[in-house]
Design an enzyme around this catalytic site. Structure first.
Site, PDB file in Angstrom:
ATOM      1  N   GLY A  17       0.809  -1.212   0.000  1.00  0.00           N
ATOM      2  CA  GLY A  17       0.000   0.000   0.000  1.00  0.00           C
ATOM      3  C   GLY A  17       0.842   1.260   0.000  1.00  0.00           C
ATOM      4  N   ALA A  18       0.505   2.187  -0.901  1.00  0.00           N
ATOM      5  CA  ALA A  18       1.227   3.457  -0.992  1.00  0.00           C
ATOM      6  C   ALA A  18       0.356   4.604  -0.509  1.00  0.00           C
ATOM      7  CB  ALA A  18       1.690   3.702  -2.424  1.00  0.00           C
ATOM      8  N   GLY A  19      -0.337   4.363   0.616  1.00  0.00           N
ATOM      9  CA  GLY A  19      -1.046   5.446   1.280  1.00  0.00           C
ATOM     10  C   GLY A  19      -0.061   6.275   2.088  1.00  0.00           C
ATOM     11  N   LYS A  45      -1.908  -0.966  -5.947  1.00  0.00           N
ATOM     12  CA  LYS A  45      -2.738  -1.366  -7.084  1.00  0.00           C
ATOM     13  C   LYS A  45      -2.810  -0.286  -8.161  1.00  0.00           C
ATOM     14  CE  LYS A  45      -7.199  -0.265  -4.876  1.00  0.00           C
ATOM     15  NZ  LYS A  45      -8.497  -0.864  -4.480  1.00  0.00           N
ATOM     16  N   GLU A  86     -16.324  18.241   5.520  1.00  0.00           N
ATOM     17  CA  GLU A  86     -15.562  18.888   4.448  1.00  0.00           C
ATOM     18  C   GLU A  86     -16.261  18.731   3.099  1.00  0.00           C
ATOM     19  OE1 GLU A  86     -11.040  19.294   5.917  1.00  0.00           O
ATOM     20  OE2 GLU A  86     -11.473  17.376   4.936  1.00  0.00           O
TER      21      GLU A  86
END
Length: 396
Positions: free
Chosen positions: A11-13, A39, A170
């Site tokens: 995961g590239a969060g 992904k 928001e």
């Protein structure tokens, strides 16, 4: 270990990308084999998604190409979807292959928490990804177009947002700002548009300063938002929502922002979880696995009162950096650090030029808080991509 240790980051969060960036800065060449799996080939800025969802900004501004953030000589990037984690075999199954690891970082992100409300999963939209916000924006525009063909269908112009946490608040601020331009574009009377914000808790922005919550509610009410606080959604159907008191709000658009849970693969892998999240140890490791670290929405970190910290971008960023430090310490045999969350402040936007926030002991509202929100956004861009990324993306 006779060979170079293999580190796999899922995961590239916020947590995953910060871990990868810190590792590539601190590790020497050939000290570890680091692989980042995601992904998509981009990292997206989750705290910015409410704007493109409402249509007040371009979705492209919320995403950054991963290959512009990592050094490919130090971090291998694999674009693939994780389908299974096998912790006892030290393997990760991807849709198109298998990765073995010595150390694993799980930052796969969360999933929408429906709390068992019937129909919510099937009929509500979620602000969870670049693709989901594109769909929401186009869906909203489509409702205005449909209303012009079927002017008796006022439900096309009725919008229900479930949840009055940060994302919900928001989003309604941006949506309220977008409505006038949509009404002008489609020649619709603005008085016909209804936006409901429904929250089961007794207050909006639970845990936030009451004075600032009151200010936010007034700003948003003046923008035309109807709040139903302390009111639970009992059921979501294709026609709208049934809420406490057996009132039915007919709406063609329901956006659910009422909570997240961890990734389903954690349960399937056999980890001990709470709502799909792993309660990590002081070093951010999964209980029973000294080589598996968990960050972001997949993790639970307790505060001094024994309650979980909310899974925010801020805590995920700090976790990513802490995990990188501890991975390097594990490889080099040096001392690991316990994780201590340091709250740098909190800011929630209320639409263009309006926000509320707490920085230290100072309460901020209005334009000052909105400016602080921009500063926070730009600081993050600087952390992950330096001045060039701030110049490219800093306009939001």
């Amino acid at each position: 270990m006779s060979r170079i240790p293999r580190i796999v980051i899922l995961g590239a969060g916020y947590g995953g990308i910060l871990a990868a960036i810190r590792l590539q800065k601190e590790l020497n060449y050939n000290e570890a084999d680091v692989t980042l799996v995601n992904k998509h080939d981009y990292h997206y800025i989750t705290t910015h998604l409410h704007m493109p969802a409402a249509g007040t900004d371009n979705p492209e501004n919320a995403r950054v190409n991963i290959l512009k953030l990592i050094d490919e000589f130090k971090v291998d990037f694999v674009k693939s979807t994780v389908t299974q984690i096998r912790p006892h075999e030290k393997k990760v199954i991807l849709e198109d292959g298998t990765l073995s690891y010595d150390y694993l970082v799980i930052g796969l992100g969360g999933e929408s928490e429906t709390f068992g409300i019937p129909g919510l999963k099937e009929n509500a939209l979620n602000i969870r990804s670049i693709n989901s916000v594109r769909f929401i924006r186009e869906h909203i525009e489509y409702q205005f177009a449909k209303y012009k063909r079927e002017p008796d269908r006022k439900d096309y112009l009725t919008f229900v947002i479930g949840g009055a946490g940060f994302t919900g608040i928001e989003f309604i601020g941006e949506l309220a700002d977008r409505i006038p331009s949509l009404c002008k574009e489609f020649d619709v009377d603005p008085a016909l548009v209804k936006i409901y914000n429904i929250e089961a808790a007794p207050t909006a922005l639970p845990g936030f300063d009451p004075e600032l919550v009151e200010y936010a509610m007034k700003v948003l009410t003046d923008k035309g938002i109807t709040f139903k606080i302390g009111t639970a959604i009992k059921e979501c159907t294709p026609e709208g929502v049934l809420i406490a008191g057996d009132e039915f709000i007919k709406a063609a658009t329901v956006v659910w922002t009422g909570g997240i849970r961890g990734n389903h693969m954690l349960d399937e892998a056999g980890f001990e979880t709470m709502r799909g999240r792993i309660k990590v140890d002081d070093y951010l490791r999964a209980p029973g696995f000294d080589n598996i670290y968990v960050v972001g929405d997949c993790s639970i970190v307790m505060n001094a009162e024994g309650r979980p910290f909310p899974p925010t971008a801020q805590i995920a960023m700090q976790q990513g950096e802490a995990v990188a430090h501890n991975l390097i310490a594990a490889i080099r045999g040096s001392e690991m650090k316990t994780f201590k969350f340091s709250n740098k402040g909190t800011v929630a936007s209320l639409g263009k030029g309006q926000a509320i926030g707490i920085v230290g002991s100072r309460k901020l509202k209005g334009n000052v808080a909105a400016l602080m929100k921009k500063v926070v956004d730009m600081r993050y861009l600087y952390i992950i991509g330096g001045i060039p990324l701030v110049i490219r993306k800093g306009r939001f």
